[in-house]
Design an enzyme around this catalytic site. Structure first.
Site, mmCIF file in Angstrom:
data_model
loop_
_atom_site.group_PDB
_atom_site.id
_atom_site.type_symbol
_atom_site.label_atom_id
_atom_site.label_comp_id
_atom_site.label_asym_id
_atom_site.label_seq_id
_atom_site.Cartn_x
_atom_site.Cartn_y
_atom_site.Cartn_z
ATOM 1 C CG ASP A 155 27.172 0.389 55.952
ATOM 2 O OD1 ASP A 155 28.038 1.254 55.782
ATOM 3 O OD2 ASP A 155 27.219 -0.465 56.855
ATOM 4 N N GLY A 202 30.411 9.447 58.472
ATOM 5 C CA GLY A 202 30.780 10.861 58.522
ATOM 6 C C GLY A 202 31.838 11.269 57.509
ATOM 7 C CG ASN A 204 34.343 13.034 51.593
ATOM 8 O OD1 ASN A 204 35.443 13.540 51.770
ATOM 9 N ND2 ASN A 204 34.149 11.998 50.802
ATOM 10 C CG ASP A 223 30.683 0.532 62.933
ATOM 11 O OD1 ASP A 223 30.371 1.448 62.144
ATOM 12 O OD2 ASP A 223 30.589 -0.672 62.649
#
Ligand code: GAL
Length: 401
Positions: A155, A202, A204, A223
């Site tokens: 993450d 998401g 880029n 999220d």
């Protein structure tokens, strides 16, 4: 952290150069994948967030098997953020007191015929402020392999500002790609297969380069939350992304909220149906030990799972939208199709679909997936779809003329 700004801005910047970059990425040879169909399992975050520990994970693994969901295809038990403890003098990461023995936990989960997933970040800190893997990638990958980990969700978290500050789209992509490749290589070096899940919301246009940095799946959105409006916003934002996915490398519109209580059963069926049409990972995000029969029936529906896990592995897309009435289709193996008639309005509505719109000549055999009912051969199918609801159809392949 639930929202990231700057994505839209950055997406618009340097689009041409990005396309070139992406074309090169897409041309890269596809690595062998650990996820030939979209991963199915459970993740701790949506329901438990920081309140996750060894006993809870074991209980979820038990419930996965006892409920029959394991038999239906759910196999990963994924620990999300907040397991991390301190690094020792050699820099080796240890779990915190909530997870006294990660290897024993992995052994337990494996003994149930399931797989164990874990979570980290390419930044110094995870999104919940725990230790990330920055500068310790190889060491952490080795630790995960020693524990017996089968899945890593990685993450972006504290690396997000530097990505968002990048002057161009290409620079932002390059920072992300380097970070994700580093861990991909570290995992590879351990020799233990792990599903590699990129989580960077998401930013880029990850769908353009996720596969080239070794992602078996990559998040395409911020999220999800347990609200119909947010779930549907995320689902519909996947329009146009099908062409960036290939079997083994999946767009990931985030984990399921089915059974968490913020939506009704009709809305959760809409959620499952849309995720199945999107060939999305099916990671349950509820407490599996306290499922109602209705939640179990939604998560475990064989017809819907078969669409999600279709062996051809091609994501569906929007066929057309008429205000709040959305029709989505997905091509399935052998020439069959899935069709979702989604009524997003607050009142029931008639919806219809014709075989001609699906590119088929004449009548085709239809099956109502949720009702598990054959509807016979039809050329025009018309029905009332409940408010916030769906009718999910499987359209049989037409025999060659
Ligand atoms: C978010 C991520 C969530 C969850 C959370 C943990 O950034 O998108 O899925 O992992 O961090 O802190």
């Amino acid at each position: 952290m639930t929202r990231r700004i700057g994505t839209a801005l950055r997406v618009g910047m340097g689009a041409l150069a990005a396309l070139t970059w992406a074309a090169a990425a897409q041309a890269a040879p596809a690595a062998a994948t650990a996820a030939p169909t979209p991963p199915m399992g459970w993740n701790s975050w949506n329901h438990f967030a920081g309140k996750i520990d060894d006993a809870t994970v074991r209980a979820q693994a038990d419930a996965m098997v006892a409920s029959g969901l394991a038999r239906a295809g759910y196999r990963y038990i994924n620990i999300d953020d907040t397991w991390e403890g301190e690094r020792d003098a050699q820099g080796v990461i240890h779990a915190n007191s909530k997870f006294p023995d990660m290897k024993a936990l992995a052994d337990y989960v494996h003994s149930k015929g399931l797989k164990l997933g874990i979570y980290s970040s390419p930044g110094a800190k995870t999104c919940a402020g725990y230790a990330g893997s920055l500068g310790h990638e190889a060491q952490d990958a080795r630790t995960y392999a020693e524990w017996g980990i089968d899945y890593l969700k990685y993450d972006l978290c504290s690396l997000t500002p530097s990505v968002e500050k990048a002057a161009t789209l290409e620079q932002g992509q390059a920072i992300e790609a380097a970070a994700y490749e580093k861990m991909r290589n570290a995992i590879k070096a351990t020799g233990r297969p792990m599903v590699y899940s990129l989580c960077q919301y998401g930013i880029n246009q990850t769908w353009r380069w996720g596969a080239s940095v070794g992602g078996d799946l990559w998040r395409t959105t911020g999220d999800i939350s347990d609200r119909f409006s947010r779930m549907i916003q995320i689902g519909l934002s996947q329009a146009g992304l099908a062409k960036f996915q290939k079997p083994g490398h999946w767009n990931d519109p985030d984990m399921l909220e089915v059974g968490n209580g913020g939506m009704n059963a009709t809305e959760y069926r809409t959620h499952m149906s849309l995720w199945a049409i999107l060939a999305a990972p099916l990671l349950a995000g509820n407490d599996l030990t306290k499922m109602s029969p209705e939640t179990l029936a939604i998560l475990g529906d064989k017809g819907v799972i078969a669409i999600d896990q279709d062996p051809m592995g091609r994501q569906g897309d929007r066929l057309h939208a008429e205000g709040p009435l959305e029709t989505w289709t997905r091509p399935l193996a052998g020439g069959a199709k899935a069709v979702g008639l989604f009524n997003l309005a607050d009142r029931p509505a008639y919806m219809q679909v014709t075989t001609a719109e699906l590119g088929l000549k004449g009548p085709a055999a239809l099956h109502d997936v949720w009702a598990d009912k054959d509807l016979g051969k039809q050329t025009t199918y018309r029905a009332i779809v409940p408010a916030h609801g769906v009718i999910l159809l499987r359209v049989a392949a037409k025999p060659a003329a």
